[in-house]
Write an enzyme that holds these catalytic residues in place. Structure first.
Site, PDB file in Angstrom:
ATOM      1  N   LYS A  13       9.670  -0.360   4.737  1.00 44.13           N
ATOM      2  CA  LYS A  13       9.289   0.950   5.552  1.00 44.13           C
ATOM      3  C   LYS A  13      10.299   1.473   6.286  1.00 44.13           C
ATOM      4  CE  LYS A  13       4.575  -0.642   6.136  1.00 44.13           C
ATOM      5  NZ  LYS A  13       3.417  -0.782   6.928  1.00 44.13           N
ATOM      6  N   LYS A  18       3.452  -1.579  -4.491  1.00 45.12           N
ATOM      7  CA  LYS A  18       2.256  -1.856  -4.123  1.00 45.12           C
ATOM      8  C   LYS A  18       1.488  -0.560  -3.831  1.00 45.12           C
ATOM      9  CE  LYS A  18       1.605  -2.556   0.445  1.00 45.12           C
ATOM     10  NZ  LYS A  18       0.915  -3.058   1.915  1.00 45.12           N
ATOM     11  N   LYS A  53      -1.980   2.799   1.489  1.00 39.37           N
ATOM     12  CA  LYS A  53      -2.581   4.122   2.106  1.00 39.37           C
ATOM     13  C   LYS A  53      -1.505   5.013   2.555  1.00 39.37           C
ATOM     14  CE  LYS A  53      -4.431   1.085   5.584  1.00 39.37           C
ATOM     15  NZ  LYS A  53      -3.211  -0.004   6.084  1.00 39.37           N
TER      16      LYS A  53
HETATM   17  N1  AQP Z   1      -1.941  -3.194  -2.720  1.00 36.25           N
HETATM   18  C1  AQP Z   1      -2.576  -4.410  -2.007  1.00 36.25           C
HETATM   19  N2  AQP Z   1      -3.049  -5.188  -2.611  1.00 36.25           N
HETATM   20  C2  AQP Z   1      -3.467  -6.470  -1.978  1.00 36.25           C
HETATM   21  N3  AQP Z   1      -3.924  -6.434  -0.738  1.00 36.25           N
HETATM   22  C3  AQP Z   1      -3.326  -5.396   0.006  1.00 36.25           C
HETATM   23  N4  AQP Z   1      -3.299  -5.181   1.257  1.00 36.25           N
HETATM   24  C4  AQP Z   1      -2.772  -4.002   1.537  1.00 36.25           C
HETATM   25  N5  AQP Z   1      -2.521  -3.442   0.326  1.00 36.25           N
HETATM   26  C5  AQP Z   1      -2.790  -4.457  -0.603  1.00 36.25           C
HETATM   27  C6  AQP Z   1      -3.942  -5.889   2.353  1.00 36.25           C
HETATM   28  O1  AQP Z   1      -4.733  -5.398   3.120  1.00 36.25           O
HETATM   29  C7  AQP Z   1      -4.591  -6.077   4.419  1.00 36.25           C
HETATM   30  C8  AQP Z   1      -4.190  -5.173   5.632  1.00 36.25           C
HETATM   31  O2  AQP Z   1      -3.120  -4.461   5.110  1.00 36.25           O
HETATM   32  P1  AQP Z   1      -2.663  -3.226   6.258  1.00 36.25           P
HETATM   33  O3  AQP Z   1      -3.255  -2.120   6.086  1.00 36.25           O
HETATM   34  O4  AQP Z   1      -2.511  -3.875   7.564  1.00 36.25           O
HETATM   35  O5  AQP Z   1      -1.093  -3.122   6.026  1.00 36.25           O
HETATM   36  P2  AQP Z   1      -0.388  -3.094   4.581  1.00 36.25           P
HETATM   37  O6  AQP Z   1      -0.149  -4.343   3.945  1.00 36.25           O
HETATM   38  O7  AQP Z   1       0.955  -2.518   5.197  1.00 36.25           O
HETATM   39  O8  AQP Z   1      -1.150  -2.158   3.871  1.00 36.25           O
HETATM   40  P3  AQP Z   1      -0.788  -0.544   3.429  1.00 36.25           P
HETATM   41  O9  AQP Z   1      -1.762  -0.078   2.644  1.00 36.25           O
HETATM   42  O10 AQP Z   1       0.546  -0.559   2.664  1.00 36.25           O
HETATM   43  O11 AQP Z   1      -0.434  -0.006   4.705  1.00 36.25           O
HETATM   44  P4  AQP Z   1       0.429   1.086   5.100  1.00 36.25           P
HETATM   45  O12 AQP Z   1       0.652   1.987   4.055  1.00 36.25           O
HETATM   46  O13 AQP Z   1      -0.049   1.669   6.436  1.00 36.25           O
HETATM   47  O14 AQP Z   1       1.832   0.343   5.759  1.00 36.25           O
HETATM   48  C9  AQP Z   1      -3.634  -7.102   4.421  1.00 36.25           C
HETATM   49  O15 AQP Z   1      -3.964  -8.451   4.075  1.00 36.25           O
HETATM   50  C10 AQP Z   1      -2.781  -6.740   3.193  1.00 36.25           C
HETATM   51  O16 AQP Z   1      -2.384  -7.876   2.486  1.00 36.25           O
END
Ligand code: AQP
Length: 349
Positions: free
Chosen positions: A123, A206, A209
């Site tokens: 990040k 990955k 969002k």
């Molecule tokens: N691509 C993914 N595949 C499987 N699981 C996922 N999770 C997120 N993306 C995937 C799971 O969703 C939960 C919440 O994640 P989060 O939103 O708190 O943070 P993150 O993992 O950083 O997700 P994002 O979408 O990538 O968020 P941003 O872009 O804001 O950093 C977790 O259980 C995660 O494993």
């Protein structure tokens, strides 16, 4: 990391997990987290789910949009099957134990541990001097989220495994340093065919969002046409699907689509290959899009209905926060006591 004694206390099985309301939720969040959160309610274990708004502000969030995203995430949980009567559902900032225990854990976690966190490196990229201190400390706040409830299990996607391992290290070091057996050593639950849903534009990254490309992800609020278009344009290779799962090994884009199909249909990737092996993407992508629309349309319709009544969402989050606080506050009070803080007010309660 620490040479802690094995745990003697038997902790009540309890599940905790959270999602950041840092944008609209994606198919990755649904398959890796929300769908499984709903399933976990049927296993006879207490379930606590949190919209981690304090984590969301580790990167800039417009205040009005953050409020909107938090309501939307609450709606997504409920529309995906999380029942706020059977689970505790709330937003993190309404329960101060998270931030308070997070501070104690900042003083337990070692800089060397934090420096190994790959999500921070991903990040922060090349801008490590410019990102917030909160982004760096994120994993110790996450440890507090989990351990404020003495949670024994955390369902997460693959990307969060390292943070749950850090939570285990923090619990063990706290127990070791203070000579107690107070915090459980939590297990990550990483299960199913879609523990890591990948970007539709690049099967090695990955689905996220916060990816600048909207075409890289399916949003839970996308309509049927958008879902079909995104799957049609998803990056693939020119080969047909292989006859065995092993044939997907060096084909990340194809493997991603097969895994998504499997998770949506509650099949194994091998069962999907048994059905579609040898067929081209011209046949597979529309079938995947139809399946995704059938599964996601009811969720997005229910989200819309819930979002029309934010007063009801407020009531649900407020009630969840009261119930969460009733569990977390005594654990926080005891943690302060163990650390050596005078707790006159707590004693008077
Ligand atoms: N691509 C993914 N595949 C499987 N699981 C996922 N999770 C997120 N993306 C995937 C799971 O969703 C939960 C919440 O994640 P989060 O939103 O708190 O943070 P993150 O993992 O950083 O997700 P994002 O979408 O990538 O968020 P941003 O872009 O804001 O950093 C977790 O259980 C995660 O494993």
């Amino acid at each position: 990391m620490t040479d802690a004694a094995p745990q003697k206390t038997t902790f009540k099985p309890r599940i905790f997990s959270g999602i950041q309301p840092s944008g609209g939720l994606t198919l990755g969040n649904y398959l890796g987290a929300l769908k499984r959160f709903a399933e976990k309610q049927n296993e006879g274990i207490e379930t606590i789910y949190c919209l981690v708004d304090l984590h969301a502000i580790t990167v800039w969030q417009d205040p009005d949009r953050l409020r909107q995203q938090t309501y939307e995430a609450a709606a997504a949980f409920i529309a995906s099957g999380v029942d706020p009567r059977r689970s505790i559902l709330f937003n993190q900032s309404q329960v101060s134990a998270h931030a308070e225990l997070g501070w104690i854990f900042n003083c337990v976690a070692r800089l060397g541990w934090m420096n190994r966190m790959t999500q921070f490196k991903d990040k922060a990229g090349k801008h490590t001097e410019q990102v917030s201190l909160g982004l760096y400390a994120y994993p110790s706040l996450m440890a507090a989220d989990i351990l404020a409830y003495h949670a024994t299990m955390v369902p997460v996607g693959e990307d969060q495994k390292q943070h749950v391992e850090l939570t285990r290290d923090i619990a063990q070091k706290f127990n070791h340093d203070y000579g107690v057996d107070f915090f459980p050593v939590t297990e990550p639950l990483i299960e199913g065919a879609a523990t890591r849903v990948m970007s539709l534009r690049d099967g090695t990254r990955k689905m996220s969002k916060s990816d600048p490309s909207d075409a890289s992800r399916i949003n839970l609020t996308d309509d049927a046409d958008t879902i079909a278009t995104k799957f049609r344009k998803a990056k693939t290779d020119p080969e047909p699907l292989p006859d065995s799962v092993e044939g997907l090994q060096d084909r990340p884009d194809a493997r991603n689509l097969v895994n998504i199909y499997a998770a949506l249909a509650d099949l194994t990737p091998a069962e999907v290959i048994a059905q579609y092996g040898g067929q081209g993407f011209g046949a597979f992508k529309p079938a995947l899009a139809d399946l995704a629309v059938a599964k996601l349309e009811p969720i997005s319709a229910e989200m819309k209905r819930l979002m029309a009544d934010t007063a009801e969402l407020d009531r649900i989050l407020g009630d969840g926060a009261d119930r969460a606080d009733a569990i977390a506050q005594p654990i926080l009070d005891r943690a302060y006591d163990i650390v050596g803080m005078i707790r006159s007010r707590a004693r008077a309660r």
